[in-house]
Design a protein around this motif. Sequence first.
Motif, PDB file in Angstrom:
ATOM      1  N   ASP A 254     -23.890  38.934 -58.604  1.00  0.00           N
ATOM      2  CA  ASP A 254     -22.618  38.887 -59.205  1.00  0.00           C
ATOM      3  C   ASP A 254     -22.278  40.055 -60.148  1.00  0.00           C
ATOM      4  OD1 ASP A 254     -22.135  36.349 -58.036  1.00  0.00           O
ATOM      5  OD2 ASP A 254     -23.016  35.337 -59.652  1.00  0.00           O
ATOM      6  N   VAL A 255     -23.186  40.264 -61.169  1.00  0.00           N
ATOM      7  CA  VAL A 255     -22.859  41.257 -61.895  1.00  0.00           C
ATOM      8  C   VAL A 255     -22.739  42.860 -61.204  1.00  0.00           C
ATOM      9  CG1 VAL A 255     -23.658  42.638 -63.966  1.00  0.00           C
ATOM     10  CG2 VAL A 255     -23.933  40.177 -63.688  1.00  0.00           C
ATOM     11  N   HIS A 256     -23.731  42.765 -60.216  1.00  0.00           N
ATOM     12  CA  HIS A 256     -23.433  44.185 -59.466  1.00  0.00           C
ATOM     13  C   HIS A 256     -22.086  44.230 -58.519  1.00  0.00           C
ATOM     14  CE1 HIS A 256     -25.126  47.603 -57.514  1.00  0.00           C
ATOM     15  NE2 HIS A 256     -24.728  47.082 -56.444  1.00  0.00           N
ATOM     16  N   LEU A 257     -21.627  43.008 -58.260  1.00  0.00           N
ATOM     17  CA  LEU A 257     -20.329  42.946 -57.576  1.00  0.00           C
ATOM     18  C   LEU A 257     -19.341  43.310 -58.559  1.00  0.00           C
ATOM     19  CD1 LEU A 257     -20.984  39.934 -55.277  1.00  0.00           C
ATOM     20  CD2 LEU A 257     -20.403  42.298 -54.541  1.00  0.00           C
ATOM     21  N   TRP A 258     -19.225  42.741 -59.809  1.00  0.00           N
ATOM     22  CA  TRP A 258     -18.261  43.185 -60.778  1.00  0.00           C
ATOM     23  C   TRP A 258     -18.256  44.587 -60.963  1.00  0.00           C
ATOM     24  CZ3 TRP A 258     -20.031  39.590 -65.428  1.00  0.00           C
ATOM     25  CH2 TRP A 258     -19.900  38.145 -64.745  1.00  0.00           C
ATOM     26  N   ARG A 259     -19.471  45.432 -60.918  1.00  0.00           N
ATOM     27  CA  ARG A 259     -19.662  46.860 -61.115  1.00  0.00           C
ATOM     28  C   ARG A 259     -18.904  47.518 -59.767  1.00  0.00           C
ATOM     29  NH1 ARG A 259     -22.083  51.004 -63.580  1.00  0.00           N
ATOM     30  NH2 ARG A 259     -23.054  52.541 -62.251  1.00  0.00           N
ATOM     31  N   HIS A 260     -19.095  46.875 -58.754  1.00  0.00           N
ATOM     32  CA  HIS A 260     -18.451  47.587 -57.443  1.00  0.00           C
ATOM     33  C   HIS A 260     -17.169  47.646 -57.616  1.00  0.00           C
ATOM     34  CE1 HIS A 260     -17.953  48.641 -53.497  1.00  0.00           C
ATOM     35  NE2 HIS A 260     -17.108  47.597 -53.390  1.00  0.00           N
ATOM     36  N   GLU A 261     -16.486  46.480 -58.024  1.00  0.00           N
ATOM     37  CA  GLU A 261     -15.180  46.366 -58.251  1.00  0.00           C
ATOM     38  C   GLU A 261     -14.464  47.134 -59.203  1.00  0.00           C
ATOM     39  OE1 GLU A 261     -13.037  44.667 -56.299  1.00  0.00           O
ATOM     40  OE2 GLU A 261     -14.712  44.193 -55.155  1.00  0.00           O
TER      41      GLU A 261
ATOM     42  N   PRO B 268     -19.868  32.366 -68.831  1.00  0.00           N
ATOM     43  CA  PRO B 268     -20.128  33.173 -67.504  1.00  0.00           C
ATOM     44  C   PRO B 268     -20.187  34.786 -67.797  1.00  0.00           C
ATOM     45  CG  PRO B 268     -17.973  32.529 -67.596  1.00  0.00           C
ATOM     46  CD  PRO B 268     -18.631  31.924 -68.805  1.00  0.00           C
ATOM     47  N   GLY B 269     -19.881  35.079 -68.853  1.00  0.00           N
ATOM     48  CA  GLY B 269     -19.952  36.559 -69.288  1.00  0.00           C
ATOM     49  C   GLY B 269     -20.913  37.000 -70.190  1.00  0.00           C
ATOM     50  N   PRO B 270     -21.101  38.319 -70.496  1.00  0.00           N
ATOM     51  CA  PRO B 270     -22.116  38.610 -71.610  1.00  0.00           C
ATOM     52  C   PRO B 270     -21.471  38.913 -72.838  1.00  0.00           C
ATOM     53  CG  PRO B 270     -21.149  40.472 -70.351  1.00  0.00           C
ATOM     54  CD  PRO B 270     -20.523  39.219 -69.741  1.00  0.00           C
ATOM     55  N   MET B 271     -20.188  38.512 -73.091  1.00  0.00           N
ATOM     56  CA  MET B 271     -19.324  38.636 -74.417  1.00  0.00           C
ATOM     57  C   MET B 271     -19.991  37.494 -75.386  1.00  0.00           C
ATOM     58  SD  MET B 271     -17.453  40.165 -76.478  1.00  0.00           S
ATOM     59  CE  MET B 271     -16.929  41.483 -75.457  1.00  0.00           C
ATOM     60  N   TRP B 272     -19.918  37.882 -76.510  1.00  0.00           N
ATOM     61  CA  TRP B 272     -20.249  36.721 -77.763  1.00  0.00           C
ATOM     62  C   TRP B 272     -19.194  35.808 -77.486  1.00  0.00           C
ATOM     63  CZ3 TRP B 272     -22.849  34.041 -80.574  1.00  0.00           C
ATOM     64  CH2 TRP B 272     -22.378  33.365 -81.863  1.00  0.00           C
ATOM     65  N   TYR B 273     -19.674  34.317 -77.238  1.00  0.00           N
ATOM     66  CA  TYR B 273     -18.748  33.441 -77.089  1.00  0.00           C
ATOM     67  C   TYR B 273     -18.105  32.762 -78.551  1.00  0.00           C
ATOM     68  CZ  TYR B 273     -22.938  30.935 -78.493  1.00  0.00           C
ATOM     69  OH  TYR B 273     -24.136  30.502 -79.414  1.00  0.00           O
ATOM     70  N   GLY B 274     -18.551  33.127 -79.726  1.00  0.00           N
ATOM     71  CA  GLY B 274     -18.475  32.512 -80.668  1.00  0.00           C
ATOM     72  C   GLY B 274     -17.500  32.828 -81.784  1.00  0.00           C
ATOM     73  N   GLU B 275     -16.445  33.627 -81.463  1.00  0.00           N
ATOM     74  CA  GLU B 275     -15.408  33.838 -82.505  1.00  0.00           C
ATOM     75  C   GLU B 275     -14.487  32.697 -82.893  1.00  0.00           C
ATOM     76  OE1 GLU B 275     -15.080  36.765 -84.472  1.00  0.00           O
ATOM     77  OE2 GLU B 275     -16.667  37.710 -83.375  1.00  0.00           O
ATOM     78  N   GLY B 276     -14.559  31.505 -82.217  1.00  0.00           N
ATOM     79  CA  GLY B 276     -13.670  30.607 -82.327  1.00  0.00           C
ATOM     80  C   GLY B 276     -13.779  29.710 -83.787  1.00  0.00           C
TER      81      GLY B 276
ATOM     82  N   PRO C 123     -21.859  27.031 -61.211  1.00  0.00           N
ATOM     83  CA  PRO C 123     -23.015  27.753 -60.470  1.00  0.00           C
ATOM     84  C   PRO C 123     -23.426  28.964 -61.508  1.00  0.00           C
ATOM     85  CG  PRO C 123     -21.065  27.570 -58.965  1.00  0.00           C
ATOM     86  CD  PRO C 123     -20.784  26.994 -60.388  1.00  0.00           C
ATOM     87  N   GLU C 124     -24.614  29.407 -61.399  1.00  0.00           N
ATOM     88  CA  GLU C 124     -25.118  30.214 -62.389  1.00  0.00           C
ATOM     89  C   GLU C 124     -24.858  31.667 -61.904  1.00  0.00           C
ATOM     90  OE1 GLU C 124     -29.593  31.890 -63.928  1.00  0.00           O
ATOM     91  OE2 GLU C 124     -29.465  30.436 -62.381  1.00  0.00           O
TER      92      GLU C 124
END
Length: 380
Positions: free
Chosen positions: A348-355, A219-227, A342-343
Amino acid sequence: MSLLNDIHKIKDGIRTKRVSSYDRTGGNQDYVTIPAGETAVLADIPGAGIIKHIWITVNTLDKMIRRNAVLRMYWDGETEPSVEAPLGDFFGQGWGEEYNFISLPLAAAPAKGKALNCYFPMPFGSGARITLQNESDEPIRSFYYYIDYEEHREMPDSMGRFHAWWNRELTEVHPDAGENEWSILAPEGKNPSDANNYLFADIEGKGHFVGVNYFVENPGPMWYGEGDDMWLVDGEDWPGSLHGTGTEDFFNSSWCPNEVYMHPYFGYARVPDKLGWMGRTHCYRFMFEEPVYFDKSLRASIEHGHDNNLTLDLSTVSYWYQVEPHKPFPAFPAKEKRQNMPEISIPDVHLWRHEWRQALGGGTRLWGNERKEKPADDTE
């Protein structure tokens, strides 16, 4: 070793057979229909043999039929399935989607991944039963299939039985640290355990593990694969005899890949086209040259981000062979529990920026990489 090594050998006591959806009248209606809520028996084969190939294609109004239809397989009269997975996930198609996929044992072929193929050999000694449960609200109007198999006089005890298990989890993060990948929020923690990892195999008995399809929605832009992948064989303690260094490393790639790549044994059949690694990625690895052997048990898991610090929608299908009886799978999730998250959208990203803007005081020219100033250290 060539796949053609034994093709020239003449064998005794084997007969090739097929179960299919052909029109028994001699007409061209070569399919079966499966009403909503009903289970169809695709094959009920007596005696001993080996299923060698399965091909399937489906026509229905339900766009999520590949998650809403459940494939099950039973060997030798067992009552608990040895294979239990959504139809699409089993064949390497995540999220109910259709896309081309190429590997040695599984493939989704044109048109655009609509043709599902499996080449895993599936031995049985006293019968094989394959069913498909349609949990959709819509009928499957036409279900076409081939199940090609060999009929044998008997099946040696050395032939393991094929198993496949689907699991899914919306992973949690540490409440105190949050999603602290790449130490963005604080110094990274340590994870001397597999207790909070995502689990993709929990097996009892003797056998060998041969592969996994891994579907991650981020759900976010961060790399998911450090696990790291972690394997505890026959009840051994952490860190176990097989311990990995990162998700992409286990899937035989490197440096946070985000491109389609399909090798017969490993690859990325689907990648996102968004910000960073936001969205859906399908990784796979088949361990035919280096299966993981176990005599009593196998627990296989992977971190969701280093130290399990990312919320991800993870689902997997794991594949292995073992001596029966097997440990029964957990109760299969209801259809409602198998639907997509939900996609995450551009708004959604714009709302994150607002917060974020409000958290920095609501400045009128904030660009996006500003940080709150740390409080001054007044200790002397």
